[in-house]
Design an enzyme around this catalytic site. Sequence first.
Site, PDB file in Angstrom:
ATOM      1  N   PHE A 128     -36.026 -10.005  14.868  1.00  0.00           N
ATOM      2  CA  PHE A 128     -34.869 -10.155  13.958  1.00  0.00           C
ATOM      3  C   PHE A 128     -34.383  -9.233  13.373  1.00  0.00           C
ATOM      4  O   PHE A 128     -35.104  -8.571  12.574  1.00  0.00           O
ATOM      5  CB  PHE A 128     -35.440 -11.499  12.975  1.00  0.00           C
ATOM      6  N   ASP A 216     -36.656  -0.830  11.746  1.00  0.00           N
ATOM      7  CA  ASP A 216     -36.101  -1.818  10.954  1.00  0.00           C
ATOM      8  C   ASP A 216     -37.220  -2.179  10.045  1.00  0.00           C
ATOM      9  O   ASP A 216     -38.043  -2.880  10.127  1.00  0.00           O
ATOM     10  CB  ASP A 216     -35.575  -3.087  11.774  1.00  0.00           C
ATOM     11  N   LYS A 245     -33.303  -5.606   1.648  1.00  0.00           N
ATOM     12  CA  LYS A 245     -34.122  -6.637   0.968  1.00  0.00           C
ATOM     13  C   LYS A 245     -34.877  -6.007  -0.434  1.00  0.00           C
ATOM     14  O   LYS A 245     -34.284  -6.124  -1.542  1.00  0.00           O
ATOM     15  CB  LYS A 245     -35.287  -7.249   1.570  1.00  0.00           C
TER      16      LYS A 245
HETATM   17  C1  LIG Z   1     -33.723  -9.943   6.529  1.00  0.00           C
HETATM   18  C2  LIG Z   1     -33.960  -9.085   7.796  1.00  0.00           C
HETATM   19  C3  LIG Z   1     -32.805  -8.475   8.156  1.00  0.00           C
HETATM   20  C4  LIG Z   1     -31.159  -8.912   7.936  1.00  0.00           C
HETATM   21  O1  LIG Z   1     -30.823  -8.867   6.519  1.00  0.00           O
HETATM   22  P1  LIG Z   1     -29.783  -9.332   5.802  1.00  0.00           P
HETATM   23  O2  LIG Z   1     -29.694  -8.590   4.577  1.00  0.00           O
HETATM   24  O3  LIG Z   1     -29.916 -10.808   5.673  1.00  0.00           O
HETATM   25  O4  LIG Z   1     -28.688  -9.210   6.656  1.00  0.00           O
HETATM   26  C5  LIG Z   1     -32.772  -7.613   9.038  1.00  0.00           C
HETATM   27  N1  LIG Z   1     -33.912  -7.266   9.707  1.00  0.00           N
HETATM   28  C6  LIG Z   1     -35.200  -7.766   9.078  1.00  0.00           C
HETATM   29  C7  LIG Z   1     -36.538  -7.282   9.780  1.00  0.00           C
HETATM   30  C8  LIG Z   1     -34.962  -8.708   8.263  1.00  0.00           C
HETATM   31  O5  LIG Z   1     -36.331  -9.031   7.673  1.00  0.00           O
END
Ligand SMILES: *Cc1c(COP(=O)(O)O)cnc(C)c1O
Length: 390
Positions: A128, A216, A245
């Site tokens: 994701f 990520d 986050k």
């Molecule tokens: C939450 C998340 C995203 C997306 O972040 P947003 O601020 O909602 O755009 C991307 N990668 C990972 C691993 C995430 O947990």
Amino acid sequence: MSAALMSTYQPLSLNFSKGLGTRLWDQAGREYLDAIAGVAVTGVGHSHPRLVSAISEQAGLLLHTSNLYSIDWQQRLAGRLTALAGMDRAFFNNSGAEANETALKLARLHGWYKGIEQPLVVVMENAFHGRTLGTLSASDGPAVRLGYGQLPGDFLKVPFGDLAALEQAASRHGARICAVLLEPIQGESGIQLAPAGYLKALRELCSRRNWLLMLDEIQSGIGRTGRWFACQHEDVVPDVMTLAKGLGNGIPIGACLARGKAAQLFTPGSHGSTFGGNPLACRVACTVLEIIEEQGLLANAERQGALLLKLLREELSGHPQVLEIRGLGLMIGLELRHPAPDLVQAAARDHGLLINVTRGKTIRLLPPLVIDEDEVRTIVQALRQLLDRP
Ligand SMILES: *Cc1c(COP(=O)(O)O)cnc(C)c1O
């Protein structure tokens, strides 16, 4: 649920009016223990007094000037983050998806400079990376992609944690590959950990093939696993790292860090953001990093995370409802045998406990980094009672 809102979520009817530390209060004044932290966001807790004063002071000084001017707090944050991550340069966005878009643009530029006509980015099954069209095509899962038609297709998907599969892909498409993008621990798909040594092997493969290793760390970074970044458990330094986050504790900010040649790819005009890196967001993020450091929250996340995992295993492994308990630091998943549609609601209603269930049957715990031992025990007891229900 308001008819005036687009129907993208199915929120509980719970509606909070204030928070302090690990606690939230709903509009009726009932107290809840927050074991999800706004999905790994409010790591230093709600209404941290130092953040409250940093935000208020900065609001009274300056919120926004645009990147047409130098921004002190942005430079400070870039220096701090790159030092912590062993990277060279930063670009600031407003969200995780945008930070990943920045990374994907770096991958494209890297491919372009290498003379690759149709560059491919390797991504993982069950990944994701966000909800923009670009990050969606890097993500897996029909549910999030359904109906959006043809997405940018320049991705090659391999199973997460499977080095042989990646090497096979490399031998078939190696000449077109410019980067590998992955979460060191997959969050949305239920806290999936890669086998030990996987990241290190990826690092070596990427260096050997001149591919960018792009991690990520949007969910796993900023202390969540007991280190600043999850890759530090394996002593791996990527070429590109994305954050969001926990970085702003609720003030929207994302960051894309880059190292070596990847840090030299952008030139004036090749990327930008109106809000990205504004004085408020950057000052808040600097303050979050200071709080984590001064309160020893990496050590706390490591200690409480290990305790939470140990107690969950003691109390619940072998439980007829539980398939697997896994995690690192304060990023923990309890995979159940069957979907548990009312579990989140029951946890809140019967125990004043806020949890999340992802992919239908994995309880996901992402408590704030400031959680203490009593609260860890409270979470375990509540989960035990919830899973023991007839
Ligand atoms: C939450 C998340 C995203 C997306 O972040 P947003 O601020 O909602 O755009 C991307 N990668 C990972 C691993 C995430 O947990």
